[in-house]
Write a protein that holds these residues in place. Structure first.
Motif, PDB file in Angstrom:
ATOM      1  N   CYS A   1     -10.329   7.302   9.096  1.00 17.84           N
ATOM      2  CA  CYS A   1     -10.855   7.031   7.751  1.00 17.84           C
ATOM      3  C   CYS A   1     -10.334   5.730   7.146  1.00 17.84           C
ATOM      4  O   CYS A   1     -10.859   5.263   6.134  1.00 17.84           O
ATOM      5  CB  CYS A   1     -10.548   8.191   6.809  1.00 17.84           C
TER       6      CYS A   1
ATOM      7  N   CYS B   1       0.985   5.605   0.604  1.00 20.80           N
ATOM      8  CA  CYS B   1       0.365   6.753   1.260  1.00 20.80           C
ATOM      9  C   CYS B   1      -0.519   7.498   0.269  1.00 20.80           C
ATOM     10  O   CYS B   1      -0.102   7.770  -0.867  1.00 20.80           O
ATOM     11  CB  CYS B   1       1.454   7.688   1.798  1.00 20.80           C
ATOM     12  N   TYR B   2      -1.739   7.835   0.688  1.00 22.28           N
ATOM     13  CA  TYR B   2      -2.664   8.495  -0.251  1.00 22.28           C
ATOM     14  C   TYR B   2      -2.226   9.915  -0.575  1.00 22.28           C
ATOM     15  O   TYR B   2      -2.655  10.486  -1.576  1.00 22.28           O
ATOM     16  CB  TYR B   2      -4.088   8.482   0.311  1.00 22.28           C
TER      17      TYR B   2
ATOM     18  N   CYS C   1      -4.644  10.915   9.861  1.00 22.93           N
ATOM     19  CA  CYS C   1      -4.103  11.581   8.683  1.00 22.93           C
ATOM     20  C   CYS C   1      -4.335  13.091   8.835  1.00 22.93           C
ATOM     21  O   CYS C   1      -5.128  13.526   9.680  1.00 22.93           O
ATOM     22  CB  CYS C   1      -4.770  11.048   7.416  1.00 22.93           C
TER      23      CYS C   1
ATOM     24  N   GLU D   1       0.836  -1.191   0.000  1.00 19.50           N
ATOM     25  CA  GLU D   1       0.000   0.000   0.000  1.00 19.50           C
ATOM     26  C   GLU D   1       0.874   1.245   0.000  1.00 19.50           C
ATOM     27  O   GLU D   1       2.018   1.227   0.466  1.00 19.50           O
ATOM     28  CB  GLU D   1      -0.919   0.006   1.223  1.00 19.50           C
TER      29      GLU D   1
ATOM     30  N   HIS E   1      -2.183   3.147   8.766  1.00 20.27           N
ATOM     31  CA  HIS E   1      -3.513   3.556   8.310  1.00 20.27           C
ATOM     32  C   HIS E   1      -4.089   4.578   9.284  1.00 20.27           C
ATOM     33  O   HIS E   1      -3.829   4.508  10.483  1.00 20.27           O
ATOM     34  CB  HIS E   1      -4.467   2.357   8.213  1.00 20.27           C
TER      35      HIS E   1
ATOM     36  N   ARG F   1      -7.555   5.152   5.541  1.00 20.59           N
ATOM     37  CA  ARG F   1      -6.668   5.284   4.386  1.00 20.59           C
ATOM     38  C   ARG F   1      -5.214   5.097   4.786  1.00 20.59           C
ATOM     39  O   ARG F   1      -4.824   5.453   5.906  1.00 20.59           O
ATOM     40  CB  ARG F   1      -6.858   6.644   3.728  1.00 20.59           C
TER      41      ARG F   1
END
Length: 228
Positions: A89, A74-75, A107, A72, A85, A91
């Motif tokens: 949320c 990082c958004y 986040c 995964e 995460h 993410r």
């Protein structure tokens, strides 16, 4: 008569602490049970809900076969791999984007959403603070500088005696205009407005330059500390 603590609230807080302790030692099953019981007692307990979500996520992750593990990113930083995460949320976030919460991490977007309302500063708040701060700072600085022109050796006594109180007038005016906003953007805005007000007072009023300078040193530091 002082209000007594609700037994339900006390029990819920105790369960949340137990869940957090279990999370720290890696006993996610016990943590889930504790958080579930706390959430059942107090459905609006944010710590219990966040802890339950994080415990469930870690249990699912532990049960997932290694072959099915997916990388995964990082958004907010698509090129950075991460196993973290956001508790709120869900993410994926990297270490640079994470802020420790009571359980897990948040986040930047969820962290901003949880900030107290007086730390949520909009552009209009900055404009109001700048305008009111500039006007009031100019008037207050001109008054202090004008009085300082007649004091001679008593100038320092004036500044350190009434300087903080004069700065408080500016801070109260900005609080009235912005709805008691706080934080670094407001600090920078008000500090800049006070400096500009001092310049205007020096240019257009018969003031003692040293009095203006000393007042700005005392006043800006007072205002910044008050608006923290």
């Amino acid at each position: 008569m002082a209000e007594t603590q609700s037994p339900v609230s006390d029990e819920a807080r105790g369960l949340v602490r137990a869940g957090q302790a279990a999370m720290r030692v890696g006993d996610y099953e016990a943590a889930r049970t504790a958080f579930e019981r706390a959430a059942a007692l107090e459905p609006n307990n944010q710590e219990a809900r966040d802890g339950l979500r994080e415990a469930q996520r870690r249990l699912q992750q532990a049960q997932r076969p290694a072959a099915e593990e997916q990388v995964e990113y990082c958004y907010r930083h698509p090129n950075v791999e991460t196993a973290l995460h956001c508790t709120a949320c869900g993410r994926p976030i990297c270490a640079r984007c994470s802020t420790p919460a009571a359980v897990g991490q948040l986040c930047p977007e969820c962290r901003r959403g949880r900030r107290p309302i007086n730390y949520q500063v909009a552009p209009l708040d900055l404009i109001k603070g700048a305008l009111v701060g500039l006007v009031v700072a100019t008037l207050v600085t001109a008054l202090v500088g004008f009085i300082g022109a007649f004091l001679g050796l008593f100038l320092f006594l004036l500044i350190f005696a009434i300087g903080p109180a004069a700065a408080e007038i500016i801070v109260r005016s900005v609080e009235w205009a912005t709805g008691n906003k706080r934080g670094r953007p407001i600090q920078i805005t008000v500090g800049t407005a006070m400096v500009l007000g001092g310049v205007l007072a020096y240019l257009f009023a018969p003031v003692n330059p040293l009095a203006v300078l000393l007042f700005l040193l005392v006043g800006v530091s007072t205002a910044v500390a008050r608006l923290r």
